[in-house]
Design a protein around this motif. Structure first.
Motif, PDB file in Angstrom:
ATOM      1  N   LEU A  34       8.302 -10.161  -0.885  1.00  6.35           N
ATOM      2  CA  LEU A  34       8.888  -9.438   0.260  1.00  6.35           C
ATOM      3  C   LEU A  34      10.446  -8.947  -0.411  1.00  6.35           C
ATOM      4  O   LEU A  34      10.765  -8.194  -0.204  1.00  6.35           O
ATOM      5  CB  LEU A  34       8.930  -9.839   1.608  1.00  6.35           C
ATOM      6  N   ALA A  35      11.077 -10.087  -1.060  1.00  5.47           N
ATOM      7  CA  ALA A  35      12.379  -9.776  -1.563  1.00  5.47           C
ATOM      8  C   ALA A  35      12.168  -9.008  -2.608  1.00  5.47           C
ATOM      9  O   ALA A  35      12.986  -7.996  -2.723  1.00  5.47           O
ATOM     10  CB  ALA A  35      12.857 -10.947  -1.963  1.00  5.47           C
ATOM     11  N   ASP A  36      11.157  -8.722  -3.446  1.00  2.39           N
ATOM     12  CA  ASP A  36      11.113  -8.171  -4.619  1.00  2.39           C
ATOM     13  C   ASP A  36      10.610  -6.467  -4.247  1.00  2.39           C
ATOM     14  O   ASP A  36      10.978  -5.537  -4.692  1.00  2.39           O
ATOM     15  CB  ASP A  36       9.810  -8.466  -5.450  1.00  2.39           C
ATOM     16  N   LEU A  37       9.717  -6.436  -2.869  1.00  8.89           N
ATOM     17  CA  LEU A  37       9.625  -5.104  -2.308  1.00  8.89           C
ATOM     18  C   LEU A  37      10.626  -4.387  -1.851  1.00  8.89           C
ATOM     19  O   LEU A  37      10.766  -3.500  -2.107  1.00  8.89           O
ATOM     20  CB  LEU A  37       8.384  -5.236  -1.381  1.00  8.89           C
ATOM     21  N   ALA A  38      11.292  -5.323  -1.151  1.00  7.68           N
ATOM     22  CA  ALA A  38      12.883  -4.509  -0.593  1.00  7.68           C
ATOM     23  C   ALA A  38      13.565  -4.291  -1.798  1.00  7.68           C
ATOM     24  O   ALA A  38      14.187  -3.022  -1.739  1.00  7.68           O
ATOM     25  CB  ALA A  38      13.642  -5.825   0.188  1.00  7.68           C
ATOM     26  N   ALA A  39      13.619  -5.018  -2.773  1.00  6.10           N
ATOM     27  CA  ALA A  39      14.466  -4.600  -4.158  1.00  6.10           C
ATOM     28  C   ALA A  39      13.849  -3.334  -4.661  1.00  6.10           C
ATOM     29  O   ALA A  39      14.622  -2.195  -5.146  1.00  6.10           O
ATOM     30  CB  ALA A  39      14.471  -5.400  -5.104  1.00  6.10           C
ATOM     31  N   ALA A  40      12.544  -3.250  -4.852  1.00  4.05           N
ATOM     32  CA  ALA A  40      11.820  -2.104  -5.408  1.00  4.05           C
ATOM     33  C   ALA A  40      12.034  -0.972  -4.472  1.00  4.05           C
ATOM     34  O   ALA A  40      12.039   0.282  -5.116  1.00  4.05           O
ATOM     35  CB  ALA A  40      10.173  -2.377  -5.471  1.00  4.05           C
ATOM     36  N   SER A  41      11.920  -1.087  -3.359  1.00  2.00           N
ATOM     37  CA  SER A  41      12.132  -0.183  -2.388  1.00  2.00           C
ATOM     38  C   SER A  41      13.573   0.723  -2.271  1.00  2.00           C
ATOM     39  O   SER A  41      13.882   1.724  -1.916  1.00  2.00           O
ATOM     40  CB  SER A  41      11.852   0.000  -0.847  1.00  2.00           C
ATOM     41  N   ALA A  42      14.802  -0.301  -2.643  1.00  2.00           N
ATOM     42  CA  ALA A  42      16.091   0.081  -2.697  1.00  2.00           C
ATOM     43  C   ALA A  42      16.440   0.869  -4.089  1.00  2.00           C
ATOM     44  O   ALA A  42      17.415   1.708  -3.715  1.00  2.00           O
ATOM     45  CB  ALA A  42      16.901  -1.317  -2.520  1.00  2.00           C
ATOM     46  N   VAL A  43      15.619   0.657  -5.082  1.00  3.85           N
ATOM     47  CA  VAL A  43      15.833   1.353  -6.342  1.00  3.85           C
ATOM     48  C   VAL A  43      15.282   2.758  -6.125  1.00  3.85           C
ATOM     49  O   VAL A  43      13.931   2.980  -5.808  1.00  3.85           O
ATOM     50  CB  VAL A  43      15.339   0.608  -7.382  1.00  3.85           C
ATOM     51  N   PRO A  44      16.086   3.765  -6.533  1.00  6.79           N
ATOM     52  CA  PRO A  44      15.250   5.186  -6.227  1.00  6.79           C
ATOM     53  C   PRO A  44      14.188   5.441  -7.521  1.00  6.79           C
ATOM     54  O   PRO A  44      14.348   4.968  -8.515  1.00  6.79           O
ATOM     55  CB  PRO A  44      16.377   5.967  -6.531  1.00  6.79           C
ATOM     56  N   SER A  45      13.040   5.611  -7.079  1.00  3.78           N
ATOM     57  CA  SER A  45      11.894   5.700  -7.859  1.00  3.78           C
ATOM     58  C   SER A  45      11.861   7.047  -8.232  1.00  3.78           C
ATOM     59  O   SER A  45      12.492   7.800  -7.928  1.00  3.78           O
ATOM     60  CB  SER A  45      10.622   5.495  -7.077  1.00  3.78           C
ATOM     61  N   ARG A  46      11.232   7.084  -9.759  1.00  2.00           N
ATOM     62  CA  ARG A  46      10.971   8.275 -10.433  1.00  2.00           C
ATOM     63  C   ARG A  46      10.160   9.350  -9.246  1.00  2.00           C
ATOM     64  O   ARG A  46       9.318   8.902  -8.405  1.00  2.00           O
ATOM     65  CB  ARG A  46      10.060   8.302 -11.574  1.00  2.00           C
ATOM     66  N   ALA A  47      10.579  10.386  -9.237  1.00  5.16           N
ATOM     67  CA  ALA A  47       9.841  11.346  -8.203  1.00  5.16           C
ATOM     68  C   ALA A  47       8.498  11.617  -8.987  1.00  5.16           C
ATOM     69  O   ALA A  47       8.214  11.789 -10.193  1.00  5.16           O
ATOM     70  CB  ALA A  47      10.707  12.887  -8.410  1.00  5.16           C
ATOM     71  N   PRO A  48       7.503  11.596  -8.145  1.00  6.43           N
ATOM     72  CA  PRO A  48       6.362  11.758  -8.524  1.00  6.43           C
ATOM     73  C   PRO A  48       5.869  13.094  -9.049  1.00  6.43           C
ATOM     74  O   PRO A  48       6.595  13.858  -8.942  1.00  6.43           O
ATOM     75  CB  PRO A  48       5.352  11.867  -7.151  1.00  6.43           C
ATOM     76  N   ARG A  95       0.703  -1.253  -0.078  1.00  2.00           N
ATOM     77  CA  ARG A  95      -0.023  -0.041   0.136  1.00  2.00           C
ATOM     78  C   ARG A  95       0.829   1.472   0.094  1.00  2.00           C
ATOM     79  O   ARG A  95       0.582   2.177  -0.622  1.00  2.00           O
ATOM     80  CB  ARG A  95      -0.947  -0.265   1.176  1.00  2.00           C
ATOM     81  N   ALA A  96       2.061   1.268   0.548  1.00  2.00           N
ATOM     82  CA  ALA A  96       2.917   2.441   0.741  1.00  2.00           C
ATOM     83  C   ALA A  96       3.901   2.684  -0.330  1.00  2.00           C
ATOM     84  O   ALA A  96       4.748   3.614  -0.398  1.00  2.00           O
ATOM     85  CB  ALA A  96       3.569   2.492   2.085  1.00  2.00           C
ATOM     86  N   LEU A  97       3.775   1.821  -1.271  1.00  2.00           N
ATOM     87  CA  LEU A  97       4.760   1.698  -2.548  1.00  2.00           C
ATOM     88  C   LEU A  97       4.727   3.088  -3.243  1.00  2.00           C
ATOM     89  O   LEU A  97       3.504   3.613  -3.553  1.00  2.00           O
ATOM     90  CB  LEU A  97       4.294   0.533  -3.517  1.00  2.00           C
ATOM     91  N   ALA A  98       5.706   3.540  -3.707  1.00  2.00           N
ATOM     92  CA  ALA A  98       5.693   5.024  -4.151  1.00  2.00           C
ATOM     93  C   ALA A  98       6.025   4.379  -5.829  1.00  2.00           C
ATOM     94  O   ALA A  98       7.312   4.748  -6.431  1.00  2.00           O
ATOM     95  CB  ALA A  98       6.561   6.076  -3.909  1.00  2.00           C
ATOM     96  N   LEU A  99       5.083   3.830  -6.497  1.00  2.00           N
ATOM     97  CA  LEU A  99       5.277   3.422  -7.988  1.00  2.00           C
ATOM     98  C   LEU A  99       4.299   3.800  -9.017  1.00  2.00           C
ATOM     99  O   LEU A  99       3.177   4.238  -8.284  1.00  2.00           O
ATOM    100  CB  LEU A  99       5.572   1.860  -8.038  1.00  2.00           C
ATOM    101  N   PRO A 100       4.605   3.859 -10.051  1.00  2.00           N
ATOM    102  CA  PRO A 100       3.427   4.019 -11.000  1.00  2.00           C
ATOM    103  C   PRO A 100       2.286   3.254 -10.717  1.00  2.00           C
ATOM    104  O   PRO A 100       2.409   1.922 -10.451  1.00  2.00           O
ATOM    105  CB  PRO A 100       4.040   3.992 -12.663  1.00  2.00           C
ATOM    106  N   PRO A 101       0.928   3.779 -10.982  1.00  2.00           N
ATOM    107  CA  PRO A 101      -0.256   2.895 -10.608  1.00  2.00           C
ATOM    108  C   PRO A 101      -0.227   1.462 -11.269  1.00  2.00           C
ATOM    109  O   PRO A 101      -0.707   0.461 -10.986  1.00  2.00           O
ATOM    110  CB  PRO A 101      -1.307   3.623 -11.226  1.00  2.00           C
ATOM    111  N   VAL A 102       0.345   1.521 -12.669  1.00  2.00           N
ATOM    112  CA  VAL A 102       0.429   0.272 -13.266  1.00  2.00           C
ATOM    113  C   VAL A 102       1.231  -0.859 -12.624  1.00  2.00           C
ATOM    114  O   VAL A 102       0.545  -2.080 -12.355  1.00  2.00           O
ATOM    115  CB  VAL A 102       0.746   0.168 -14.714  1.00  2.00           C
TER     116      VAL A 102
END
Length: 113
Positions: free
Chosen positions: A75-89, A37-44
């Protein structure tokens, strides 16, 4: 009594071959849900991960061990996704100024309707 009273503390550590108990898996699913729920990713991308989480929840109804293994991968994928700097909204652009009209609005309203 709150719904998650039993889920506040972790149970004893389990071995690699043991399947987690239902309370331990429920605690981990709750934590994973909060992270999704807290992920900062594009909606897709967020929708894809949420669907994967729902599939794991459905699997947990039938096979705790398999659901725990898939949850570990999620959970491993979520950890990897949160470690990668996401695009600024994208910040919304400021609203455009309204065009100035030389015709008063009162003249555009038809009378008698």
């Amino acid at each position: 009594m709150a719904a998650d009273d039993r889920l506040r503390t972790s149970t004893a550590p389990r071995g690699l071959s043991e399947a987690p108990g239902p309370d331990e898996l429920a605690r981990r699913l709750r934590d994973a849900h909060r992270r999704v729920r807290a992920l900062a990713l594009p909606p897709v991308d967020k929708e894809r991960i949420a669907r994967r989480f729902v599939a794991i929840c459905d699997l947990a109804k039938r096979d705790l061990g398999h659901a725990a293994a898939r949850l570990d991968l999620l959970l491993a994928d979520l950890a990897a996704a949160s470690a990668v700097p996401s695009r600024a909204p994208e910040t919304p652009s400021p609203p455009r100024p309204r065009p100035v009209s030389d015709t008063p609005r009162e003249r555009n309203i038809t009378q008698g309707d």
